[in-house]
Design a protein around this motif. Structure first.
Motif, mmCIF file in Angstrom:
data_model
loop_
_atom_site.group_PDB
_atom_site.id
_atom_site.type_symbol
_atom_site.label_atom_id
_atom_site.label_comp_id
_atom_site.label_asym_id
_atom_site.label_seq_id
_atom_site.Cartn_x
_atom_site.Cartn_y
_atom_site.Cartn_z
ATOM 1 N N GLN A 298 4.101 6.619 -2.249
ATOM 2 C CA GLN A 298 5.535 6.500 -2.484
ATOM 3 C C GLN A 298 6.343 7.079 -1.322
ATOM 4 N N PRO B 144 -2.566 10.945 -9.037
ATOM 5 C CA PRO B 144 -1.135 11.172 -8.775
ATOM 6 C C PRO B 144 -0.858 11.527 -7.311
ATOM 7 N N LEU C 217 -0.648 8.382 -5.367
ATOM 8 C CA LEU C 217 0.602 7.700 -5.701
ATOM 9 C C LEU C 217 1.789 8.356 -5.015
ATOM 10 N N LYS C 218 1.766 9.677 -4.956
ATOM 11 C CA LYS C 218 2.858 10.395 -4.311
ATOM 12 C C LYS C 218 2.886 10.119 -2.813
ATOM 13 N N ASP D 111 -0.876 -0.457 -12.503
ATOM 14 C CA ASP D 111 0.566 -0.338 -12.686
ATOM 15 C C ASP D 111 1.100 0.776 -11.799
ATOM 16 N N HIS E 247 -2.592 3.179 -13.684
ATOM 17 C CA HIS E 247 -3.559 2.677 -14.646
ATOM 18 C C HIS E 247 -3.990 1.268 -14.262
ATOM 19 N N GLU F 46 1.969 3.662 -12.469
ATOM 20 C CA GLU F 46 1.473 4.988 -12.833
ATOM 21 C C GLU F 46 -0.009 5.160 -12.528
#
Length: 490
Positions: free
Chosen positions: A132, A125, A128-129, A101, A105, A103
């Motif tokens: 993004q 994270p 993900l950052k 997802d 997971h 986040e």
């Protein structure tokens, strides 16, 4: 400093040889290093391109599934949408597929039923950052897991309105076994070729260094043997190297110039020697002429036939003239002896006996003779040997001042290896330091009379018989002359 000293001690041949071998080693190492680097770079490029192709194919396939699914396109429905399709996708594209997802997971994985230990971890994270903030919305992470290199591609899974639904994770292990085997095979083949190249390089370097330095060694030998007083040989220009040919040409030109200079120098020295000799002879001849002239003039003025002592005066006049004529004859004889020595009449002589006979003509009771042997045979001219003894002893007698209370002259003979050593030692006034270097010069003398030709003649005689003459002297204590002559072993 030590390395520089060792390098300076290396010959040019060794430097050329070592340099060529060193260049071969360095070039081979660089070729091997560049080849291995190129292999690894091609492997990374291959895996990078392959991952991009798989990623593009999977995205197209996923977009097709999303466009044909009956489930609403939401993040929660992604496990339902790909429940039956994710294994098919993984099988078709031969890669593990994980869907997370937003986040990070895990929602579904192509591993299927897996144990707790093998559950793929959530996306960090930080990744993900980065994903993004990335302009392409794509990120590839490089990791080493169990000594294996992994590329993990992250990208967004989007709906038909380009809204992110989740994150696709594609772990891709770089299978380097093929390239590692290729590298090993290349290095093995290269080492074989390199060994052959090294042997060839050593052979070529040896012959090349020898070829380059052979002419230089010839030139060095010729230069070392070059002398001013002999004919020097030239070197033939046979080298194909222009630089070496130029060096040989320069050497040959130097030999020509040296021969010309030697000829001019010899002629100049001969002319100078004869000029000096002529001056000395003229000076010595003029010395008795003056008293002769005065004697004649005096006798002419005082001559009286009626003088009762006329006979005695004539006898005195004659004796004076004869004495001066004898002096002039002595000068002429000495000059003749020095200018042209008579031909040698060599014979086997017992030098001990000849020296004893030569000493018998001297009346001085302070002359002592010593010899360790009764017979030492040498081959030389009898007259020359007697001249050596008489001249040296005469000089020794003249070197002892009349004020000396204990005059002593020792003439000794002894055998030293294959030579006989004749010594004439006196306790006279000695030779001053400034005169030591001139003692054998033909015109040099420290006496008030004579031409100073005696020791020059002696030196000439000794050297003509392959011998040597030397001396030691201390002013105020005496002088010792040493003559060494070859002997005949009987």
């Amino acid at each position: 400093m030590k390395n520089n000293f060792l390098l300076r001690n290396f010959s040019l041949r060794n430097r050329i040889f070592i340099s060529l071998i060193f260049l071969t080693l360095i070039s081979s190492v660089l070729i091997a290093a560049v080849s291995v680097y190129q292999f690894r770079k091609e492997a990374r490029t291959f895996h990078q391109d392959r991952l991009e192709r798989k990623e593009n194919s999977i995205n197209e396939h996923i977009n097709f599934i999303l466009s044909t699914t009956t489930y609403p396109l939401t993040t929660k429905n992604l496990p339902l949408i790909f429940k039956d399709k994710i294994h098919e996708l993984a099988t078709i594209h031969s890669i593990e597929i994980n869907i997370h997802d937003l986040e990070g997971h895990l929602l579904i994985s192509s591993k299927g039923n897996f144990s707790i230990d093998s559950i793929p971890p959530p996306i960090s994270p930080m990744i993900l950052k980065i994903l993004q903030s990335s302009q392409s919305k794509r990120f590839v992470d490089l990791k080493m897991i169990n000594n294996e290199r992994y590329r993990t591609a992250y990208s967004y899974l989007k709906d038909n309105k380009f809204k992110p639904l989740g994150v696709i994770q594609l772990p891709y292990p770089e299978e380097t076994e093929f390239y590692e085997n290729e590298i090993k095979n290349f290095l093995m083949r290269f080492s074989q070729v390199y060994l052959f190249m090294l042997i060839m390089s050593i052979t070529i370097a040896y012959f090349l260094s020898t070829y380059i330095t052979s002419k230089l060694q010839t030139i060095s030998t010729k230069i070392t043997a070059t002398q001013l007083n002999k004919k020097n040989e030239k070197i033939l220009v046979t080298s194909s190297s222009k630089e070496i040919n130029d060096l040989i040409t320069a050497y040959n030109q130097m030999v020509d110039q040296l021969d010309d200079s030697a000829s001019k120098l010899a002629q100049s020295e001969r002319e100078q020697a004869w000029r000096e000799m002529a001056k000395q002879v003229a000076h010595e001849i003029k010395n008795p002429l003056t008293p002769m002239r005065l004697t004649v003039q005096s006798f002419q003025r005082r001559f009286d036939v009626n003088d009762p002592n006329i006979k005695q005066k004539v006898d005195d006049y004659s004796k004076t003239l004869i004495q001066q004529i004898d002096t002039m004859n002595s000068v002429a004889s000495a000059f003749s002896n020095f200018a042209s020595m008579p031909a040698q009449k060599n014979e086997n002589l017992n030098i001990v006996k000849i020296v004893q006979l030569a000493l018998d003509i001297f009346n001085e009771n302070y002359i002592r003779f010593e010899s360790e042997e009764k017979s030492i045979i040498t081959r030389m001219d009898r007259t020359h040997l007697i001249r050596i003894i008489t001249n040296l002893v005469k000089n020794a007698i003249q070197a002892i001042p009349e004020t000396e209370t204990n005059p002593e002259i020792v003439v000794s003979i002894k055998k030293v290896h294959n030579n006989v050593l004749l010594e004439v030692k006196d306790n006279g006034i000695g030779i001053s330091i400034e005169n030591k270097n001139r003692i054998f010069e033909p015109k040099f003398t420290t006496k008030s009379s004579g031409m100073g030709l005696g020791l020059g003649i002696i030196k000439n005689i000794v050297e003509n018989h392959n011998g040597s003459i030397s001396f030691e002297s201390e002013p105020g204590k005496g002088t010792c002359f040493r003559v060494s002559l070859p002997i005949i072993n009987t």
